[in-house]
Write a protein that holds these residues in place. Sequence first.
Motif, PDB file in Angstrom:
ATOM      1  N   GLU A  81       0.830  -1.203   0.000  1.00 41.20           N
ATOM      2  CA  GLU A  81       0.000   0.000   0.000  1.00 41.20           C
ATOM      3  C   GLU A  81       0.867   1.256   0.000  1.00 41.20           C
ATOM      4  OE1 GLU A  81      -3.864   1.805   2.446  1.00 41.20           O
ATOM      5  OE2 GLU A  81      -2.994  -0.149   2.966  1.00 41.20           O
ATOM      6  N   ILE A  82       1.994   1.210   0.734  1.00 44.44           N
ATOM      7  CA  ILE A  82       2.927   2.347   0.733  1.00 44.44           C
ATOM      8  C   ILE A  82       3.497   2.569  -0.654  1.00 44.44           C
ATOM      9  CG2 ILE A  82       5.194   3.115   1.565  1.00 44.44           C
ATOM     10  CD1 ILE A  82       4.505   1.826   4.257  1.00 44.44           C
ATOM     11  N   ALA A  83       3.860   1.462  -1.308  1.00 42.95           N
ATOM     12  CA  ALA A  83       4.407   1.573  -2.666  1.00 42.95           C
ATOM     13  C   ALA A  83       3.378   2.159  -3.623  1.00 42.95           C
ATOM     14  CB  ALA A  83       4.860   0.194  -3.151  1.00 42.95           C
ATOM     15  N   GLN A  84       2.103   1.770  -3.460  1.00 42.21           N
ATOM     16  CA  GLN A  84       1.045   2.312  -4.320  1.00 42.21           C
ATOM     17  C   GLN A  84       0.843   3.803  -4.066  1.00 42.21           C
ATOM     18  OE1 GLN A  84      -0.637   0.714  -6.806  1.00 42.21           O
ATOM     19  NE2 GLN A  84      -1.431   2.762  -7.250  1.00 42.21           N
ATOM     20  N   LEU A  85       0.880   4.200  -2.791  1.00 42.70           N
ATOM     21  CA  LEU A  85       0.748   5.620  -2.464  1.00 42.70           C
ATOM     22  C   LEU A  85       1.907   6.432  -3.031  1.00 42.70           C
ATOM     23  CD1 LEU A  85      -0.499   5.423   1.245  1.00 42.70           C
ATOM     24  CD2 LEU A  85      -1.826   6.167  -0.747  1.00 42.70           C
ATOM     25  N   GLN A  86       3.108   5.883  -2.949  1.00 41.76           N
ATOM     26  CA  GLN A  86       4.272   6.583  -3.514  1.00 41.76           C
ATOM     27  C   GLN A  86       4.168   6.676  -5.032  1.00 41.76           C
ATOM     28  OE1 GLN A  86       7.502   4.263  -1.887  1.00 41.76           O
ATOM     29  NE2 GLN A  86       7.668   5.542  -0.039  1.00 41.76           N
ATOM     30  N   THR A  87       3.637   5.618  -5.647  1.00 46.64           N
ATOM     31  CA  THR A  87       3.433   5.658  -7.101  1.00 46.64           C
ATOM     32  C   THR A  87       2.401   6.706  -7.475  1.00 46.64           C
ATOM     33  OG1 THR A  87       3.967   3.304  -7.277  1.00 46.64           O
ATOM     34  CG2 THR A  87       2.787   4.305  -9.120  1.00 46.64           C
TER      35      THR A  87
END
Length: 366
Positions: A227-233
């Motif tokens: 989820e963190i990676a998606q938010l950063q994307t």
Amino acid sequence: MLKQFFIICSGADTDILEDCSKGEQNKYAGIGATVFFTALMAAIAGSYALYTVFDNLFTAIFFGCIWGLLIFNLDRYIVSTIKKTGNIIDELIQASPRIVLAVIIAIVISKPLELKIFEKEINQVLLEEKNQLTLNNKAQIAEQYTPNIEALKNDITALQNEVDTKEAEVNQLYDTYIAEAEGTAGTNLVGKGPVYKEKREKHDALLAELQELKADNKAKIKAAESEIAQLQTDYETQVTDTQPIINSFDGLMARVNALGRLPWLPSLFIFLLFLAIETSPILAKLLSPKGAYDLKLEDQEDMLKTNVAQNKNQRALLLKTDNTINDRIYTDIEQEEELYNHKRKVARELMQLQADAFFKNQKKIL
């Protein structure tokens, strides 16, 4: 041919000017040349300003030419309407509204050329503003994602701490039952007695819980990291999508504002230059002595005014005389018997005809 063209540009009466001296003609040709070149510079300045707006060369040139013609017409009107009276105070009062208009035109003309002259400096200011806007944009977008990312990171830390705490408890139980087996703690008896087995079972049960907790928390941590990676994307995508808006921050208003951040003295001198150019035709007429053209024009206007006044007075006298004569004529014939009998006869015939017509209409209705 060129001289005649500039005389037309000055707004002077060519018929009157033909009978004046060469010097008088040259004076008005110079005034017309100033009007023409001021309009030409206005067209160039307007084209550049519109090019920064439309970013299309042909459109900018077309509307720039229209702007130049508008300035040409205004300047020509301003110069042609200033009349030499020989009284400098009256002439200044007469020219004051036109001077104000000339100042406004000078500001409008000079500003686009200032933008072109200081283009490199303005680009530098815009680059600094774009960089600052980029940083501000990233910070504003980050405010939308940072709280969620930090919350997820805190969740990951909490899950990891939970595993570490459980693992510490397992290790402590391991040390306890090993010490029991070695006889260094607990009952102090060497060997795997009942106490050892009890502690070993407790350790094994807690170890099984640890393994299960590790598996569950690992899955939760992986989901949180995803989820963190998606938010950063999403953050990077939004930054990339909004960057073109910042990159296009170089329109006319942005450049004018950037010009305002530069030192004001060079801009002031450029404005004064265009103000001098714009007001030079007016000042030339104000400072020049009353010449042959002005005298002939004044004579022609006075002649026309006199003729109009004479015609007006003659028409008024003619109307007054005609009314007086008519009053006398009708007064003289008022007592004539012949006229009375004739009008009486005509009136009687008219009333008879009206009575007959009324009778016929009533008969048709019945």
